[in-house]
Design a protein around this motif. Structure first.
Motif, PDB file in Angstrom:
ATOM      1  N   ALA A  33       0.934  -1.223  -0.084  1.00  0.00           N
ATOM      2  CA  ALA A  33      -0.217  -0.062   0.080  1.00  0.00           C
ATOM      3  C   ALA A  33       0.771   1.313   0.117  1.00  0.00           C
ATOM      4  CB  ALA A  33      -1.011   0.025   1.321  1.00  0.00           C
ATOM      5  N   SER A  34       0.626   2.176  -0.946  1.00  0.00           N
ATOM      6  CA  SER A  34       1.752   3.180  -1.278  1.00  0.00           C
ATOM      7  C   SER A  34       0.892   4.581  -0.684  1.00  0.00           C
ATOM      8  CB  SER A  34       2.046   3.409  -2.401  1.00  0.00           C
ATOM      9  OG  SER A  34       0.986   3.546  -3.385  1.00  0.00           O
ATOM     10  N   ARG A  35      -0.372   4.831  -0.509  1.00  0.00           N
ATOM     11  CA  ARG A  35      -0.863   5.974  -0.167  1.00  0.00           C
ATOM     12  C   ARG A  35      -2.268   5.665   0.420  1.00  0.00           C
ATOM     13  NH1 ARG A  35      -1.078   8.694  -6.104  1.00  0.00           N
ATOM     14  NH2 ARG A  35      -2.516   7.523  -6.914  1.00  0.00           N
ATOM     15  N   MET A  36      -3.012   6.724   0.997  1.00  0.00           N
ATOM     16  CA  MET A  36      -4.413   6.568   1.285  1.00  0.00           C
ATOM     17  C   MET A  36      -4.838   7.684   0.669  1.00  0.00           C
ATOM     18  SD  MET A  36      -5.155   4.170   3.410  1.00  0.00           S
ATOM     19  CE  MET A  36      -6.727   4.712   3.790  1.00  0.00           C
ATOM     20  N   ARG A  37      -6.316   7.346   0.243  1.00  0.00           N
ATOM     21  CA  ARG A  37      -7.018   8.671  -0.430  1.00  0.00           C
ATOM     22  C   ARG A  37      -8.254   8.899   0.224  1.00  0.00           C
ATOM     23  NH1 ARG A  37      -9.273   6.444  -4.701  1.00  0.00           N
ATOM     24  NH2 ARG A  37      -8.737   4.196  -3.919  1.00  0.00           N
ATOM     25  N   GLY A  38      -8.660   7.986   1.293  1.00  0.00           N
ATOM     26  CA  GLY A  38      -9.746   8.448   1.964  1.00  0.00           C
ATOM     27  C   GLY A  38     -10.121   7.346   2.982  1.00  0.00           C
ATOM     28  N   VAL A  39     -10.907   7.518   4.127  1.00  0.00           N
ATOM     29  CA  VAL A  39     -11.439   6.551   5.044  1.00  0.00           C
ATOM     30  C   VAL A  39     -12.854   7.166   5.261  1.00  0.00           C
ATOM     31  CG1 VAL A  39     -11.170   5.747   7.215  1.00  0.00           C
ATOM     32  CG2 VAL A  39      -9.184   6.337   6.239  1.00  0.00           C
ATOM     33  N   GLU A  40     -13.655   5.933   5.180  1.00  0.00           N
ATOM     34  CA  GLU A  40     -15.070   6.304   5.238  1.00  0.00           C
ATOM     35  C   GLU A  40     -15.234   6.789   6.735  1.00  0.00           C
ATOM     36  OE1 GLU A  40     -17.474   3.213   3.385  1.00  0.00           O
ATOM     37  OE2 GLU A  40     -16.936   3.687   1.324  1.00  0.00           O
ATOM     38  N   GLY A  41     -16.435   7.547   6.826  1.00  0.00           N
ATOM     39  CA  GLY A  41     -16.702   7.837   8.346  1.00  0.00           C
ATOM     40  C   GLY A  41     -17.056   6.784   9.345  1.00  0.00           C
ATOM     41  N   VAL A  56       4.112   1.677  -6.989  1.00  0.00           N
ATOM     42  CA  VAL A  56       5.231   2.489  -6.736  1.00  0.00           C
ATOM     43  C   VAL A  56       5.073   3.722  -7.913  1.00  0.00           C
ATOM     44  CG1 VAL A  56       7.754   3.195  -6.882  1.00  0.00           C
ATOM     45  CG2 VAL A  56       6.704   0.921  -5.691  1.00  0.00           C
ATOM     46  N   TRP A  57       5.090   4.879  -7.413  1.00  0.00           N
ATOM     47  CA  TRP A  57       4.932   6.036  -8.336  1.00  0.00           C
ATOM     48  C   TRP A  57       5.796   5.917  -9.470  1.00  0.00           C
ATOM     49  CZ3 TRP A  57       7.087  10.087 -10.650  1.00  0.00           C
ATOM     50  CH2 TRP A  57       6.232  10.911 -11.194  1.00  0.00           C
ATOM     51  N   PRO A  58       5.316   6.109 -10.679  1.00  0.00           N
ATOM     52  CA  PRO A  58       4.104   6.674 -11.305  1.00  0.00           C
ATOM     53  C   PRO A  58       3.117   5.261 -11.559  1.00  0.00           C
ATOM     54  CG  PRO A  58       5.546   6.397 -12.987  1.00  0.00           C
ATOM     55  CD  PRO A  58       6.384   6.103 -11.843  1.00  0.00           C
ATOM     56  N   PHE A  59       3.421   4.159 -11.251  1.00  0.00           N
ATOM     57  CA  PHE A  59       2.549   2.948 -11.398  1.00  0.00           C
ATOM     58  C   PHE A  59       1.851   2.548 -10.279  1.00  0.00           C
ATOM     59  CE2 PHE A  59       6.639   3.041 -13.899  1.00  0.00           C
ATOM     60  CZ  PHE A  59       6.135   3.019 -14.966  1.00  0.00           C
ATOM     61  N   VAL A  60       1.002   3.401 -10.037  1.00  0.00           N
ATOM     62  CA  VAL A  60      -0.034   3.185  -8.744  1.00  0.00           C
ATOM     63  C   VAL A  60      -1.532   2.947  -9.254  1.00  0.00           C
ATOM     64  CG1 VAL A  60       1.067   4.296  -6.944  1.00  0.00           C
ATOM     65  CG2 VAL A  60      -0.643   5.367  -8.309  1.00  0.00           C
ATOM     66  N   VAL A  61      -2.039   2.037  -8.516  1.00  0.00           N
ATOM     67  CA  VAL A  61      -3.594   1.548  -8.791  1.00  0.00           C
ATOM     68  C   VAL A  61      -4.478   1.950  -7.686  1.00  0.00           C
ATOM     69  CG1 VAL A  61      -5.017  -0.339  -9.353  1.00  0.00           C
ATOM     70  CG2 VAL A  61      -2.738  -0.358 -10.259  1.00  0.00           C
ATOM     71  N   ASP A  62      -5.408   2.606  -7.983  1.00  0.00           N
ATOM     72  CA  ASP A  62      -6.434   2.940  -6.886  1.00  0.00           C
ATOM     73  C   ASP A  62      -7.385   1.847  -6.371  1.00  0.00           C
ATOM     74  OD1 ASP A  62      -4.953   5.539  -6.838  1.00  0.00           O
ATOM     75  OD2 ASP A  62      -6.551   6.587  -7.707  1.00  0.00           O
ATOM     76  N   ASP A  63      -7.709   1.623  -5.299  1.00  0.00           N
ATOM     77  CA  ASP A  63      -8.369   0.565  -5.039  1.00  0.00           C
ATOM     78  C   ASP A  63      -9.057   0.818  -3.635  1.00  0.00           C
ATOM     79  OD1 ASP A  63     -10.062  -1.709  -5.943  1.00  0.00           O
ATOM     80  OD2 ASP A  63      -8.001  -2.267  -7.224  1.00  0.00           O
ATOM     81  N   THR A  64      -9.698  -0.206  -2.993  1.00  0.00           N
ATOM     82  CA  THR A  64     -10.370  -0.281  -1.704  1.00  0.00           C
ATOM     83  C   THR A  64     -10.020  -1.494  -0.866  1.00  0.00           C
ATOM     84  OG1 THR A  64     -12.289  -1.193  -2.532  1.00  0.00           O
ATOM     85  CG2 THR A  64     -12.236   1.372  -2.724  1.00  0.00           C
TER      86      THR A  64
END
Length: 147
Positions: A33-41, A56-64
């Motif tokens: 896991a490389s970064r957080m984009r959000g945490v549901e309340g 690893v940037w720039p090859f990152v995939v956004d997921d949950t």
């Protein structure tokens, strides 16, 4: 084949669960896991999600990752998604131990290409990755990161 790792953490089980409950700490202990984009309340309520990226940037995939079971301070079950690689089921069981607590982590691919890997290959990958994840989780808990 079992894909399980264990580690003794020098804190009570509640402290480990405090780290798990703090979604913003996810990339600090989850390998890949490389970064957080959000945490549901309502995280970590069942069916709640955290939004993260892996790679690893720039090859990152956004997921949950979502919570399938939350029973602190004993058990948590997560469904991390990492498409195009697939989805997994991660079970974390925590029990008291004379030196703090014993944390057990089990991971198994449940959807996607990861399910096609031979058990011996998956076991090798998961053993190394989750050994490091438990080490990081332990350090965060012992260091009071969720205080």
């Amino acid at each position: 084949m079992q894909f399980v790792r264990r580690r003794v953490v020098k804190t009570p089980p509640e402290t480990v669960f405090a780290v798990l409950a703090e979604g913003w700490l996810f990339p600090s202990w989850v390998v890949g896991a490389s970064r957080m984009r959000g945490v549901e309340g309502d995280w970590p309520a069942v069916d709640s999600r955290i939004h993260h990226s892996f790679g690893v940037w720039p090859f990152v995939v956004d997921d949950t990752t979502s919570v399938t079971e939350w029973d602190p301070p004993r058990r948590a079950v997560f469904t991390p998604r990492g498409w195009p690689l697939g989805e997994a089921r991660v079970v974390i069981d925590v029990e008291p131990h004379r030196r703090g607590c014993l944390v057990r982590m089990e991971e198994r691919a449940v959807k996607g290409p990861g399910t096609l890997l031979p058990d011996v290959v998956m076991s090798a990958l998961v053993q190394v990755r989750n050994g490091e994840a438990l080490r990081r989780l332990g350090w965060l808990a012992e260091g009071g990161a969720a205080d």
